[in-house]
Design an enzyme around this catalytic site. Structure first.
Site, PDB file in Angstrom:
ATOM      1  CE1 TYR A  34      -9.086  -3.029   7.020  1.00 54.59           C
ATOM      2  CE2 TYR A  34      -8.999  -4.177   5.014  1.00 54.59           C
ATOM      3  CZ  TYR A  34      -9.242  -4.344   6.260  1.00 54.59           C
ATOM      4  OH  TYR A  34      -9.563  -5.531   6.794  1.00 54.59           O
ATOM      5  CG  ASP A  88      -2.064  -0.883   0.979  1.00 51.30           C
ATOM      6  OD1 ASP A  88      -2.367  -1.388  -0.143  1.00 51.30           O
ATOM      7  OD2 ASP A  88      -2.986  -1.110   1.712  1.00 51.30           O
TER       8      ASP A  88
END
Length: 677
Positions: free
Chosen positions: A411, A323
């Site tokens: 998320y 990420d």
């Protein structure tokens, strides 16, 4: 050749931008300003014109080129006022004619200091702009439009988003990503309604669709019960929570000077990077007995976040995200909401990053700084052993929190740095947001006869098993740069009556081991009882203990993928919870500088194979927080925060309890606002 008018215009823009930057900047570690971003764009665009139809210049990464460490330390120790400005430089990774360029821009001279074409494996971080453009391509693609019609869906209610594709042994890799789409009719919880089986492949350099598949594997899950917006929810509501307040009638206890924070006995600098997000630098704690600030942390940030999903099937096997290196913690930062993301006593700081065209993008309220009191106790003791006396001393615990939230796809990551008067630093990450869900054929667990790779959460909805591994870069400078890493192993010793004249049969003792090289410091926690410390071997307390800080993990998880699985080869830096390396300015990204489609050949695990000396050196501690996530129905439709983290705690750093003489804060009598009938 540029015309005379163009040269004059460039000179004026450069002068204005440079003067603006100098006027604003007060600290050499401050992130780049909007004026500096504009200056970088102007300088590079002049050198790389895009008049040709094949010449496309995009800015993938623009960040401060951190000055050499010794230069910063000399600047800090300088007594001159005002301090001499350290020349600032920007490090740029740009894509030009399908190549990755590394460009160093000298902001003080408004010139390009160096340029290099990157020839290795992997590609730079994807920009938000190019992901948006790629996500829109399916809506002009006839096979996709036909697939949506066959499902009986309204194309105007479909949204698409991007997914990195990883590397699985290919000899040659292009800069591609996958697009998957969702149905928003009846809900904004798009991840709960995937168009399972449809995948669009986009070449980012060509910005065109190069692959497509529709396997029609599952129905679209229902939108009912997926809403999470307060304004759209219906009764009954609960549980009911009464309001709370944190009131400081004399104002906040912290001061903000530019990007430098001072509070209680702490001083530190808050920086920002498009890839790393929050960067904490030059954290020093005041020693009341020595009457001086003592350095603890030179620089710290989240270096990488590895999120592999545990579904090896055709549409999911590649979902093994990095990420930070692929999507960017910084450019994914969310604007914090006062009173909900942060309490009423919080102060806010904005942040800036560059768009793909090089212009500055503002993130309002990217950081909040606040004092936290949650009813915790700093220290206490009740003494009843003295005849006719009961002595009770209690000190309430107050801490300072620097917070940022990064939303990467489904998320939300709540990143906290918490500074305590005791000298501890607590690092915490909270996981919230929406699960990544797979469309399935089931409405009850009794129907599941094969591996589902997750948990059935609702009709036709499976929450997939996955991991989160956050690797922190921690350049600890405990009372100076020369430090050592010490393992204090707790070992059981068997005893007999003859040894001590008592019936005890065993005890444990501390056996200390100082790591000589990098290999000595690779540790998987939980295998033996031990304490891990970074100490300054050249500094002692009055009684002779080496001053240090201890790493205290909260929970420990290890990767469960096999070592030769392609995602784990790329994420080999998670093979150990702890690594220690000698400080090297160029070694800061655990997954390597070019993570997208990387092959794991330029990571922390590779650098560490050199097995360099780390005893009594300037060293960096790398610590990975791991969370195995088996989804549950309580995580649906939006997930309550799941937290992980660790503490850096002073260990023989002070001569005694550093908060012994902390006076309790003055009690404030709030007005009684109860209305009586």
């Amino acid at each position: 050749m540029a015309s005379a008018m163009e040269l004059v215009l460039l000179f004026i823009i450069t002068l204005v931008c440079t003067l603006s930057a100098v006027a604003i900047q007060t600290h050499p570690l401050d992130p780049l300003t909007p004026a500096e971003f504009k200056l970088v764009r102007t300088i590079i665009s002049k050198s790389y014109p895009t008049s040709s139809s094949h010449a496309n210049l995009t800015f993938q990464y623009v960040g401060l080129d951190e000055p050499d460490k010794q230069t910063i330390l000399s600047w800090l120790s300088s007594k001159s006022k005002p301090k001499t400005q350290i020349p600032r430089r920007a490090f740029v990774v740009a894509r030009f004619e399908k190549q990755s360029l590394e460009i160093m821009v000298d902001l003080s001279t408004s010139s390009i200091a160096s340029t290099k074409v990157y020839k290795g494996h992997g590609f730079p971080m994807m920009t938000i702009d190019e992901q948006f453009v790629a996500s829109d391509l399916p809506f002009k693609y006839k096979p996709f439009i036909e697939s949506v019609k066959k499902k009986g869906l309204d194309l105007s209610q479909v949204v698409c988003t991007t997914f990195s594709v990883g590397w699985f042994g290919q000899v040659k890799t292009n800069r591609i990503l996958n697009i998957q789409c969702f149905y928003t009719n009846e809900t904004v919880n798009l991840y709960a309604r995937p168009l399972e089986g449809i995948t669009v492949v986009v070449d980012l350099d060509e910005m065109k669709i190069v692959g497509y598949s529709d396997r029609m594997v599952a129905p679209v899950p229902k939108g009912e019960g997926t809403e999470y917006r307060a304004s759209k929810l219906r009764p009954p509501f609960g549980p009911k929570l009464k309001g709370s307040a944190f009131w400081q009638p004399q104002g906040p206890g912290f001061e903000i000077h530019g990007q430098t924070i001072r509070w209680a006995n702490w001083e530190f600098h808050v920086g920002f990077d498009i890839r790393a997000g929050p960067i904490i630098s030059l954290a020093s704690v005041y020693d009341l007995e020595k009457q001086e600030y003592r350095r603890v942390l030179y620089r710290g940030f989240i270096s990488e976040l590895f999120v592999p999903y545990m579904d090896p099937t055709t549409d999911w096997y590649y979902k093994t995200y990095f990420d930070s290196g692929e999507f960017g913690f910084g450019q994914s930062a969310s604007s914090l909401q006062p009173l909900t993301d942060c309490p009423s006593n919080a102060a806010f700081l904005d942040a800036f990053y560059q768009s793909s065209q090089g212009s500055p993008v503002q993130i309002p309220n990217a950081f909040c700084i606040f004092e936290k009191y949650a009813g915790d106790v700093m220290w206490r003791h009740t003494e009843t052993g003295i005849p006719n006396q009961v002595i009770t001393e209690v000190r309430p615990d107050v801490s300072l929190v620097a917070r940022m939230v990064s939303t990467i796809g489904n998320y939300d990551y709540i990143i906290d740095w918490e500074f305590k008067p005791s000298g501890s630093i607590k690092l915490r990450v909270g996981l919230s947001g929406i699960l990544e869900m797979k469309g399935g054929k089931y409405t009850h667990t009794d129907q599941i006869k094969e591996e589902s790779y997750g948990t059935l959460l609702a009709d036709y909805t499976i929450g997939l098993n996955h991991d989160h591994f956050l690797t922190y870069y921690l350049d600890l400078d405990i009372d100076g740069e020369a430090n050592s890493f010490v393992k204090s192993n707790l070992e059981t010793v068997k005893a007999t009556v003859d040894d001590h004249g008592t019936p005890r049969k065993s005890y444990w003792k501390v056996v200390r081991e100082t790591a000589k090289t990098e290999a000595d410091a690779r540790i998987n926690l939980g295998l033996k009882a031990s304490e891990l410390l970074v100490v300054n071997p050249n500094k002692e307390t009055k009684v002779g203990n080496k001053v240090g800080y201890r790493l205290i993990p909260s929970s420990v998880s290890h990767p469960l993928l096999v070592a030769d699985d392609y995602p784990q080869i790329r994420a080999a830096f998670t093979n150990y919870n702890v690594w220690v390396s000698p400080y090297n300015k160029s070694e800061k990204w655990a997954s390597g500088p070019y993570t997208d489609r990387s092959r794991g050949d330029d990571t922390l695990a590779v650098w560490s194979k050199r097995d360099r000396e780390i005893e009594n050196k300037d060293i960096v501690l790398w610590y990975t927080v791991g969370i195995h996530h088996v989804p549950s129905q309580e995580d649906f439709p939006v997930m309550p925060t799941l937290s992980g983290g660790f503490e850096l705690r002073p260990t023989n750093f002070f001569e005694r309890n550093p908060v012994l003489k902390v006076l309790p804060p003055q009690h404030v009598n709030l007005p009684n606002c109860t209305i009586k009938s």
